[in-house]
Design a protein around this motif. Structure first.
Motif, PDB file in Angstrom:
ATOM      1  N   PRO A  68       0.901  -0.877   0.121  1.00 26.60           N
ATOM      2  CA  PRO A  68       0.187   0.123   0.215  1.00 26.60           C
ATOM      3  C   PRO A  68       0.658   1.450  -0.010  1.00 26.60           C
ATOM      4  O   PRO A  68       2.364   1.387   0.254  1.00 26.60           O
ATOM      5  CB  PRO A  68      -1.253  -0.401   1.389  1.00 26.60           C
ATOM      6  N   LYS A  69       0.091   2.609  -0.631  1.00 27.34           N
ATOM      7  CA  LYS A  69       1.155   3.616  -0.483  1.00 27.34           C
ATOM      8  C   LYS A  69       0.303   4.332   0.966  1.00 27.34           C
ATOM      9  O   LYS A  69      -0.439   4.822   0.810  1.00 27.34           O
ATOM     10  CB  LYS A  69       0.404   4.163  -1.601  1.00 27.34           C
ATOM     11  N   ASP A  70       1.150   4.457   1.139  1.00 29.35           N
ATOM     12  CA  ASP A  70       0.991   5.410   2.513  1.00 29.35           C
ATOM     13  C   ASP A  70       2.295   5.273   3.192  1.00 29.35           C
ATOM     14  O   ASP A  70       3.559   5.318   2.872  1.00 29.35           O
ATOM     15  CB  ASP A  70       0.478   4.453   4.158  1.00 29.35           C
ATOM     16  N   VAL A  71       2.056   5.966   4.621  1.00 29.41           N
ATOM     17  CA  VAL A  71       3.023   6.680   5.742  1.00 29.41           C
ATOM     18  C   VAL A  71       4.777   5.984   5.833  1.00 29.41           C
ATOM     19  O   VAL A  71       5.702   5.904   6.394  1.00 29.41           O
ATOM     20  CB  VAL A  71       2.589   7.049   6.566  1.00 29.41           C
ATOM     21  N   ARG A  72       4.848   4.347   5.615  1.00 27.87           N
ATOM     22  CA  ARG A  72       5.312   3.842   6.041  1.00 27.87           C
ATOM     23  C   ARG A  72       6.432   2.958   4.952  1.00 27.87           C
ATOM     24  O   ARG A  72       7.085   2.394   5.153  1.00 27.87           O
ATOM     25  CB  ARG A  72       4.504   2.412   6.965  1.00 27.87           C
ATOM     26  N   LEU A  73       5.194   3.307   4.011  1.00 25.71           N
ATOM     27  CA  LEU A  73       6.352   2.777   2.626  1.00 25.71           C
ATOM     28  C   LEU A  73       7.915   3.325   2.526  1.00 25.71           C
ATOM     29  O   LEU A  73       8.890   1.968   2.260  1.00 25.71           O
ATOM     30  CB  LEU A  73       5.583   3.741   1.417  1.00 25.71           C
ATOM     31  N   SER A 121      10.561   3.813   5.271  1.00 29.13           N
ATOM     32  CA  SER A 121      10.817   3.431   6.351  1.00 29.13           C
ATOM     33  C   SER A 121      11.101   1.717   5.787  1.00 29.13           C
ATOM     34  O   SER A 121      11.875   1.409   6.782  1.00 29.13           O
ATOM     35  CB  SER A 121       9.971   3.632   7.826  1.00 29.13           C
ATOM     36  N   SER A 122       9.733   0.998   5.092  1.00 21.20           N
ATOM     37  CA  SER A 122       9.922  -0.100   4.361  1.00 21.20           C
ATOM     38  C   SER A 122      10.872   0.142   3.610  1.00 21.20           C
ATOM     39  O   SER A 122      11.920  -1.606   3.651  1.00 21.20           O
ATOM     40  CB  SER A 122       8.781  -0.622   4.114  1.00 21.20           C
TER      41      SER A 122
END
Length: 290
Positions: free
Chosen positions: A234-239, A241-242
């Protein structure tokens, strides 16, 4: 191919055996390098996926006591190579052109510069038949009995990823918004062109392990090609940092092996998903052999 010894080996029978192994390994590496050069010159499209353990098995089959024997190409080794090429996504024409490059190298051992003219039509029919039948066995089996999990890495196959993409594109059509708004494909590509034998397979096992560690929250992780894996995320705020965590995990694992450490850093890229499912399948096909 034979290089005269400049000095007698020392150490009695043990020294002679070690010397013989050294000469055989040197001849094998030289044959492998000449074959690869000829194959690339003949049109092999993706240099990074040419080297496989089965290539080394074929080279070993034609080398006897440090000498190249063109007439002694083992059929079992060629069958293994044909199966491996099909499993890796190489077409039949490309596989047979690669075989013709090997035949040209063996037929002209003095052409050390790689300037050869491989010709499929001049390759012995027995070698063509063995390789083509083995290739066809795997290609047919892939059509009839596609496995969900890739046995080497334990990752789901590209077929699974296509199924997952199909679901996302159907949902996006219902929601009337592009798939690329909510998801992206994070791709890990390795350059194994300088790695021979089993270390190449070990590298992909380590890549799979890193992907499964970082993306353990329901993301779709899959093997895309012989040296390519990826995660549909998913395109989210964790992308972001992942992505950083994935690079760290890959570097930690690959640095353990000296051969893998010298291959260079893995390429990690966020690939935008195209507008349609058919284009997404084409994208996977191109990524598989990049």
């Amino acid at each position: 191919m034979d290089v005269p010894a400049t000095g007698a080996p020392s150490g009695g029978s043990d020294g002679q055996a070690a010397w013989n192994r050294f000469e055989r390994d040197r001849t094998l590496r030289a044959l492998r390098a000449r074959w690869r050069t000829a194959s690339l010159a003949a049109g092999w499209r993706f240099p990074s996926d040419w080297g496989l353990p089965e290539v080394d098995a074929v080279c070993a089959a034609v080398i006897k006591n440090g000498r190249v024997a063109p007439a002694e190409v083992a059929e079992t080794a060629l069958a293994g190579l044909g199966r491996a090429r099909a499993a890796a996504g190489a077409g039949l024409a490309e596989t047979l052109a690669d075989l013709a490059a090997l035949h040209a190298v063996l037929a002209d051992p003095d052409a050390v510069d790689g300037f050869l003219a491989p010709d499929v039509d001049s390759t012995p029919s027995r070698l063509l038949r063995v390789t083509a039948l083995a290739w066809a066995d795997v290609a047919t089996d892939q059509l009839v009995n596609t496995e969900v999990t890739e046995p080497l890495t334990g990752l789901p196959t590209a077929a699974y990823l296509r199924t997952r993409l199909s679901e996302l594109y159907r949902q996006a059509r219902r929601d009337e918004r592009p798939v690329a708004e909510a998801h992206t494909l994070l791709v890990v590509s390795m350059d194994f062109s300088s790695v021979a034998g089993w270390p190449r397979l070990t590298g992909m096992i380590l890549v799979a392990d890193a992907l499964k560690q970082v993306f353990d929250g329901g993301e779709s992780v899959a093997s895309i090609g012989p040296s390519v894996a990826g995660a549909l995320v998913p395109k989210d705020v964790r992308l972001a940092s992942s992505g950083v965590a994935l690079r760290r995990a890959l570097n930690e694992r690959l640095s353990v092996d000296a051969q893998l450490r010298d291959t260079g850093r893995p390429q990690i890229s966020a690939v935008r998903l195209p507008a349609t499912y058919d284009l997404a399948c084409d994208l996977l096909g191109s990524l598989a052999r990049s």
